[in-house]
Every structure is written in structure tokens, then in C-alpha cells.
Motif scaffolding. Sequence first.
Motif, PDB file in Angstrom:
ATOM      1  N   VAL A  21       0.844  -1.192   0.000  1.00 47.79           N
ATOM      2  CA  VAL A  21       0.000   0.000   0.000  1.00 47.79           C
ATOM      3  C   VAL A  21       0.879   1.242   0.000  1.00 47.79           C
ATOM      4  O   VAL A  21       1.854   1.325   0.748  1.00 47.79           O
ATOM      5  N   GLY A  22       0.511   2.193  -0.825  1.00 46.78           N
ATOM      6  CA  GLY A  22       1.113   3.516  -0.830  1.00 46.78           C
ATOM      7  C   GLY A  22      -0.012   4.530  -0.893  1.00 46.78           C
ATOM      8  O   GLY A  22      -1.094   4.228  -1.418  1.00 46.78           O
ATOM      9  N   ILE A  23       0.220   5.706  -0.363  1.00 51.04           N
ATOM     10  CA  ILE A  23      -0.833   6.731  -0.368  1.00 51.04           C
ATOM     11  C   ILE A  23      -0.263   8.080  -0.786  1.00 51.04           C
ATOM     12  O   ILE A  23       0.787   8.500  -0.294  1.00 51.04           O
ATOM     13  N   VAL A  24      -1.002   8.738  -1.675  1.00 45.55           N
ATOM     14  CA  VAL A  24      -0.744  10.118  -2.061  1.00 45.55           C
ATOM     15  C   VAL A  24      -1.961  10.912  -1.615  1.00 45.55           C
ATOM     16  O   VAL A  24      -3.095  10.553  -1.936  1.00 45.55           O
ATOM     17  N   SER A  25      -1.736  11.980  -0.866  1.00 47.09           N
ATOM     18  CA  SER A  25      -2.825  12.898  -0.579  1.00 47.09           C
ATOM     19  C   SER A  25      -2.597  14.136  -1.451  1.00 47.09           C
ATOM     20  O   SER A  25      -1.462  14.418  -1.847  1.00 47.09           O
ATOM     21  N   TYR A  26      -3.659  14.820  -1.769  1.00 47.32           N
ATOM     22  CA  TYR A  26      -3.488  16.017  -2.582  1.00 47.32           C
ATOM     23  C   TYR A  26      -4.573  17.026  -2.258  1.00 47.32           C
ATOM     24  O   TYR A  26      -5.687  16.688  -1.905  1.00 47.32           O
ATOM     25  N   SER A  27      -4.178  18.252  -2.334  1.00 53.02           N
ATOM     26  CA  SER A  27      -5.090  19.387  -2.318  1.00 53.02           C
ATOM     27  C   SER A  27      -4.470  20.365  -3.313  1.00 53.02           C
ATOM     28  O   SER A  27      -4.423  20.032  -4.494  1.00 53.02           O
ATOM     29  N   THR A  28      -3.910  21.460  -2.856  1.00 52.15           N
ATOM     30  CA  THR A  28      -3.234  22.360  -3.785  1.00 52.15           C
ATOM     31  C   THR A  28      -1.987  21.696  -4.364  1.00 52.15           C
ATOM     32  O   THR A  28      -1.658  21.875  -5.526  1.00 52.15           O
ATOM     33  N   VAL A  32       3.219  12.671  -1.181  1.00 46.07           N
ATOM     34  CA  VAL A  32       3.327  11.226  -0.990  1.00 46.07           C
ATOM     35  C   VAL A  32       3.383  10.976   0.506  1.00 46.07           C
ATOM     36  O   VAL A  32       4.321  11.390   1.182  1.00 46.07           O
ATOM     37  N   GLU A  33       2.368  10.315   1.037  1.00 48.24           N
ATOM     38  CA  GLU A  33       2.315  10.012   2.472  1.00 48.24           C
ATOM     39  C   GLU A  33       3.257   8.858   2.806  1.00 48.24           C
ATOM     40  O   GLU A  33       3.985   8.922   3.776  1.00 48.24           O
ATOM     41  N   PHE A  34       3.213   7.802   1.984  1.00 52.93           N
ATOM     42  CA  PHE A  34       4.161   6.700   2.119  1.00 52.93           C
ATOM     43  C   PHE A  34       4.148   5.858   0.847  1.00 52.93           C
ATOM     44  O   PHE A  34       3.188   5.860   0.091  1.00 52.93           O
ATOM     45  N   TRP A  54      -5.196  16.256   7.491  1.00 52.36           N
ATOM     46  CA  TRP A  54      -5.967  16.865   6.420  1.00 52.36           C
ATOM     47  C   TRP A  54      -5.282  18.144   5.995  1.00 52.36           C
ATOM     48  O   TRP A  54      -4.792  18.918   6.831  1.00 52.36           O
ATOM     49  N   LYS A  55      -5.216  18.369   4.702  1.00 50.77           N
ATOM     50  CA  LYS A  55      -4.580  19.559   4.172  1.00 50.77           C
ATOM     51  C   LYS A  55      -5.605  20.401   3.437  1.00 50.77           C
ATOM     52  O   LYS A  55      -6.228  19.941   2.493  1.00 50.77           O
ATOM     53  N   TYR A  56      -5.769  21.610   3.895  1.00 53.69           N
ATOM     54  CA  TYR A  56      -6.698  22.535   3.269  1.00 53.69           C
ATOM     55  C   TYR A  56      -6.119  23.003   1.939  1.00 53.69           C
ATOM     56  O   TYR A  56      -4.921  23.193   1.811  1.00 53.69           O
ATOM     57  N   GLY A  57      -6.969  23.191   0.952  1.00 53.17           N
ATOM     58  CA  GLY A  57      -6.506  23.739  -0.317  1.00 53.17           C
ATOM     59  C   GLY A  57      -7.464  23.453  -1.447  1.00 53.17           C
ATOM     60  O   GLY A  57      -8.601  23.022  -1.234  1.00 53.17           O
TER      61      GLY A  57
END
Length: 172
Positions: A21-28, A32-34, A54-57
Motif C-alpha cells: 500500500v502507498g498513499i498520495v494525498s493532494y489538495s493544492t 506522498v504520504e508513504f 488533512w490539508k486545506y486547499g
Amino acid sequence: MKGFVKRLLDGADIDNGDVRVGIVSYSTKANVEFMLNSYNTKADVFDAVNSMSWKYGSTNTADGLRAMREEIFSEDNGDRHGVPNTCILITDGVSNINSRRTIPEAEYAKASGIHIFAIGIGLKDQSEINEMVSKPASTNAFAVRTFDELEDLDEKVLLRMNFLEKADTTEN
């Protein structure tokens, strides 16, 4: 959303190495989380998911897709030849940063062999989701009105993923 991810992974065979498992979070921006090779146990993956913030954007889906394809699914970061790659994209907004690159980034990912599922949360228009996912969109795109509705969606997504795995093994 974290609960959804953990419910989705609950039955995955992470500890024996069958699932990475790998995770990418995105907003603005994409983050790469891991990576796929960051954690070898389900407990460690769940701890990493719990520690995400959580990242606002805005909604930069294009960069999220690019990071997933180029960074997560790279051999140096744990990708394995001969193992199907699956992306589950979750978004609560239509792309509003680099929006012209969103569909091309999804096409690059699919062309490189990544199967894309997508979940739109509270979207009035699902057309971007339907274009991003692997075909047919009717089995790879999901829509819910609120984050609370994710609670009932994990089983549907898992059923579709299991169907995909069975189809891959019958083709070989």
C-alpha cells in the motif's frame, strides 16, 4: 476517509507481502504520504493512515495522479513486475488546479497498466471522475453525497476489485 481506507484494507494480506500500500494525498499540492515499500505490516500501515493530516486547499488531481504513477508505482519504491497495480482515487472536488492535465495524467496512468477506481464525494458533476477511471466507468466510478456514506461503500469497492483480480487470473 481514514476509516474507509482502513476498512478497505482490513482483509488485505499485507503482513504476508501479497498486498503493498502507498498513499498520495493532494489538495493544492500532491504529497506522498508513504510508498509501497514503506510498511510491511497492516498495523504499521494503519498507524501511518491514522497519522495523516488533512490539508486545506484546492483540488489538484493532476499532480496527485502524476505522483501516484511516477513515485508510488516505481520499482525503487516497491512496485513489482507482474503484480497488478490499482489506484483508488477519492475526491470531494472537481480539479481546479492543472485541470487540463487531469484527464491526460489519468490516461498516462492507465496506459502504464494502473487500474483506476474513483470515488466522488458530493460532486454535482461526475464527468471528470467518469473520464479518469478505467473503463467501463459504470463499474469503476462511485458517487456518494457525503463522507458518512463512505462507510457503506468499502464492500462495493472490494467486490469490484475482487472481480478485477479474478478477471486478470482467468486471462492469464
